[in-house]
Scaffold this motif. Structure first.
Motif, PDB file in Angstrom:
ATOM      1  N   ASN A 173       0.827  -1.204   0.000  1.00 24.39           N
ATOM      2  CA  ASN A 173       0.000   0.000   0.000  1.00 24.39           C
ATOM      3  C   ASN A 173       0.860   1.252   0.000  1.00 24.39           C
ATOM      4  OD1 ASN A 173       0.860   0.371   2.666  1.00 24.39           O
ATOM      5  ND2 ASN A 173      -1.165   0.849   3.409  1.00 24.39           N
ATOM      6  N   LEU A 174       0.189   2.360  -0.254  1.00 22.58           N
ATOM      7  CA  LEU A 174       0.780   3.683  -0.078  1.00 22.58           C
ATOM      8  C   LEU A 174      -0.333   4.620   0.327  1.00 22.58           C
ATOM      9  CD1 LEU A 174       0.007   5.838  -2.555  1.00 22.58           C
ATOM     10  CD2 LEU A 174       1.626   4.457  -3.808  1.00 22.58           C
ATOM     11  N   ILE A 175       0.047   5.710   0.955  1.00 18.99           N
ATOM     12  CA  ILE A 175      -0.902   6.764   1.330  1.00 18.99           C
ATOM     13  C   ILE A 175      -0.503   8.001   0.536  1.00 18.99           C
ATOM     14  CG2 ILE A 175      -1.868   8.164   3.190  1.00 18.99           C
ATOM     15  CD1 ILE A 175      -2.368   5.211   3.675  1.00 18.99           C
ATOM     16  N   ALA A 176      -1.480   8.601  -0.135  1.00 16.35           N
ATOM     17  CA  ALA A 176      -1.193   9.779  -0.954  1.00 16.35           C
ATOM     18  C   ALA A 176      -2.165  10.906  -0.630  1.00 16.35           C
ATOM     19  CB  ALA A 176      -1.285   9.438  -2.440  1.00 16.35           C
ATOM     20  N   MET A 177      -1.628  12.130  -0.663  1.00 18.97           N
ATOM     21  CA  MET A 177      -2.465  13.317  -0.513  1.00 18.97           C
ATOM     22  C   MET A 177      -2.643  13.930  -1.896  1.00 18.97           C
ATOM     23  SD  MET A 177      -1.949  16.829   1.682  1.00 18.97           S
ATOM     24  CE  MET A 177      -2.076  15.999   3.253  1.00 18.97           C
TER      25      MET A 177
END
Length: 118
Positions: free
Chosen positions: A97-101
């Motif tokens: 996974n990754l978290i992106a804004m």
């Protein structure tokens, strides 16, 4: 980047009673795991999370989880479009996974089911 689906993230106080409700609602059985002190139950399009308030406070900032074929491809597309990756890509119990804004400030988790190379 192909988006395969979206999961709704719900922070709950009582995971056990919530699991009973959402299993009945979604007509399936919860897949359970723990991550960072947070107990998680995935049921259909719902991701229930329960744990210490300080952990849930961070998790509430992520609007939804978006399933993609390949997190690396998503990372490239997101950054090229102006998003900022704030965490990852990292391995998870189900893939990566990754978290992106996004440029508008919305925060999303992107996940794939690819197993990270050993």
């Amino acid at each position: 980047m192909e988006i395969l689906g979206t999961t709704l993230r719900i922070c709950v106080e009582d995971l056990e009673s919530s699991v009973v409700f959402y299993e009945r609602l979604a007509g399936g059985t919860a897949m359970r795991f723990e991550r960072g002190g947070v107990s998680v139950a995935a049921i259909g399009c719902f991701l229930l999370m329960s744990g210490p308030e300080q952990e849930l406070e961070v998790l509430r900032k992520v609007a939804a989880t978006i399933a993609v074929k390949d997190v690396d491809e998503a990372c490239a597309v997101l950054t090229a479009a102006g998003a900022r990756v704030i965490a990852g890509p990292v391995p998870t119990p189900a893939g990566r996974n990754l978290i992106a804004m996004h440029p508008d400030g919305a925060v999303f988790e992107y996940v794939d089911r690819r197993v990270a190379d050993s």
